[in-house]
Design a protein around this motif. Structure first.
Motif, PDB file in Angstrom:
ATOM      1  N   VAL A 168      -0.307   7.672   4.480  1.00  0.00           N
ATOM      2  CA  VAL A 168      -0.688   6.411   4.659  1.00  0.00           C
ATOM      3  C   VAL A 168       0.222   5.687   5.887  1.00  0.00           C
ATOM      4  N   THR A 192       0.994   4.082  -3.091  1.00  0.00           N
ATOM      5  CA  THR A 192       0.620   5.397  -2.715  1.00  0.00           C
ATOM      6  C   THR A 192       1.917   6.362  -3.022  1.00  0.00           C
ATOM      7  N   LEU A 237      -8.735  -5.275  -0.186  1.00  0.00           N
ATOM      8  CA  LEU A 237      -7.812  -4.338  -0.676  1.00  0.00           C
ATOM      9  C   LEU A 237      -7.129  -4.503  -2.130  1.00  0.00           C
ATOM     10  N   LEU A 297       0.735  -1.175  -0.076  1.00  0.00           N
ATOM     11  CA  LEU A 297      -0.169   0.075  -0.037  1.00  0.00           C
ATOM     12  C   LEU A 297       0.701   1.124  -0.026  1.00  0.00           C
ATOM     13  N   TYR A 332     -10.452  -8.404   5.120  1.00  0.00           N
ATOM     14  CA  TYR A 332     -10.096  -7.085   4.451  1.00  0.00           C
ATOM     15  C   TYR A 332      -8.808  -6.892   3.406  1.00  0.00           C
ATOM     16  N   ARG A 390      -9.122  -4.216  -5.084  1.00  0.00           N
ATOM     17  CA  ARG A 390      -9.255  -3.052  -5.338  1.00  0.00           C
ATOM     18  C   ARG A 390      -8.171  -2.391  -6.292  1.00  0.00           C
ATOM     19  N   MET A 409      -7.070   4.429   5.765  1.00  0.00           N
ATOM     20  CA  MET A 409      -6.459   3.145   4.720  1.00  0.00           C
ATOM     21  C   MET A 409      -5.419   2.627   5.496  1.00  0.00           C
ATOM     22  N   LYS A 426      -9.113   9.860   4.741  1.00  0.00           N
ATOM     23  CA  LYS A 426      -9.203   8.608   4.225  1.00  0.00           C
ATOM     24  C   LYS A 426      -8.037   7.979   4.036  1.00  0.00           C
ATOM     25  N   LEU A 427      -7.024   8.497   3.591  1.00  0.00           N
ATOM     26  CA  LEU A 427      -5.564   8.107   3.509  1.00  0.00           C
ATOM     27  C   LEU A 427      -5.182   7.385   4.862  1.00  0.00           C
ATOM     28  N   GLN A 444      -8.776  12.077  -2.799  1.00  0.00           N
ATOM     29  CA  GLN A 444      -8.904  11.448  -1.500  1.00  0.00           C
ATOM     30  C   GLN A 444      -8.120  12.393  -0.484  1.00  0.00           C
ATOM     31  N   LEU A 491      -6.478   0.982   8.758  1.00  0.00           N
ATOM     32  CA  LEU A 491      -6.890  -0.401   8.646  1.00  0.00           C
ATOM     33  C   LEU A 491      -6.393  -1.327   7.889  1.00  0.00           C
ATOM     34  N   THR A 492      -5.284  -1.086   7.143  1.00  0.00           N
ATOM     35  CA  THR A 492      -4.469  -2.020   6.451  1.00  0.00           C
ATOM     36  C   THR A 492      -3.715  -2.619   7.489  1.00  0.00           C
TER      37      THR A 492
END
Length: 181
Positions: free
Chosen positions: A43, A32, A87, A28, A83, A90, A117, A113-114, A109, A120-121
């Motif tokens: 992130v 990004t 990801l 991720l 989850y 997506r 993300m 939200k970043l 974004q 949650l990752t």
């Protein structure tokens, strides 16, 4: 004091090698960062509070809980796995989309939200769950005074953030970004 420093050095070293190994966090943050340096750093910053949560749970005996209640461990692994599959789908679908459209969507974004993300990752990272469930028992960190345990809870995710921030800076440099794309 020597034992405390020895345990802290073991924790820091083990954690550095763990965050250096490939996984969903790195995938991720690299994707990004190749798009936007600041977004990559946001992130990576999201990984830190999830790491603090995992470390706290590890020190509170998450590994013992999982050994005594295997259904909890199975539930956590399934939730984390679902989850990460989400990801992955997506990212896979985005790789086939229109690059200009993808770039515009990424630019829209929000920072929150970043950050979410990243959080949650890391929270859904089965590698983190397994690692934190065992590292404190393996190093004897349960025997550390509570102040040093708090230092470990903050330090270990800090090491992870530092590594991922270094990756962001490396990947977002113009020559590496061109090669990555």
């Amino acid at each position: 004091m020597i034992d405390t420093l020895h345990i802290m050095a073991l924790l820091a070293t083990a954690h550095l090698f763990t965050v250096m190994s490939p996984g969903p966090n790195q995938a991720l943050v690299l994707a990004t960062a190749a798009r936007n340096r600041n977004e990559g750093l946001i992130v990576a910053a999201g990984f830190w509070p999830a790491g603090c949560l995992w470390a706290s749970m590890g020190l509170l005996g998450m590994g013992e809980l999982m050994r005594s209640a295997p259904m909890i461990e199975l539930g956590l692994r399934v939730a984390c796995g679902l989850y990460l599959i989400y990801l992955g789908i997506r990212m896979f679908r985005a790789s086939f989309g229109d690059r200009t459209k993808l770039g515009r969507a990424a630019a829209e974004q929000s920072k929150s939200k970043l950050f979410l993300m990243g959080f949650l990752t890391n929270l859904g990272n089965a590698k983190a769950m397994a690692y934190f469930a065992s590292v404190f028992a393996a190093t004897g960190a349960y025997e550390l005074p509570w102040r040093w345990q708090i230092v470990a809870i903050v330090l270990m995710p800090g090491i992870g953030f530092s590594w991922n921030a270094a990756l962001v800076l490396f990947v977002s440099s113009p020559p590496i970004r061109r090669a990555y794309e």
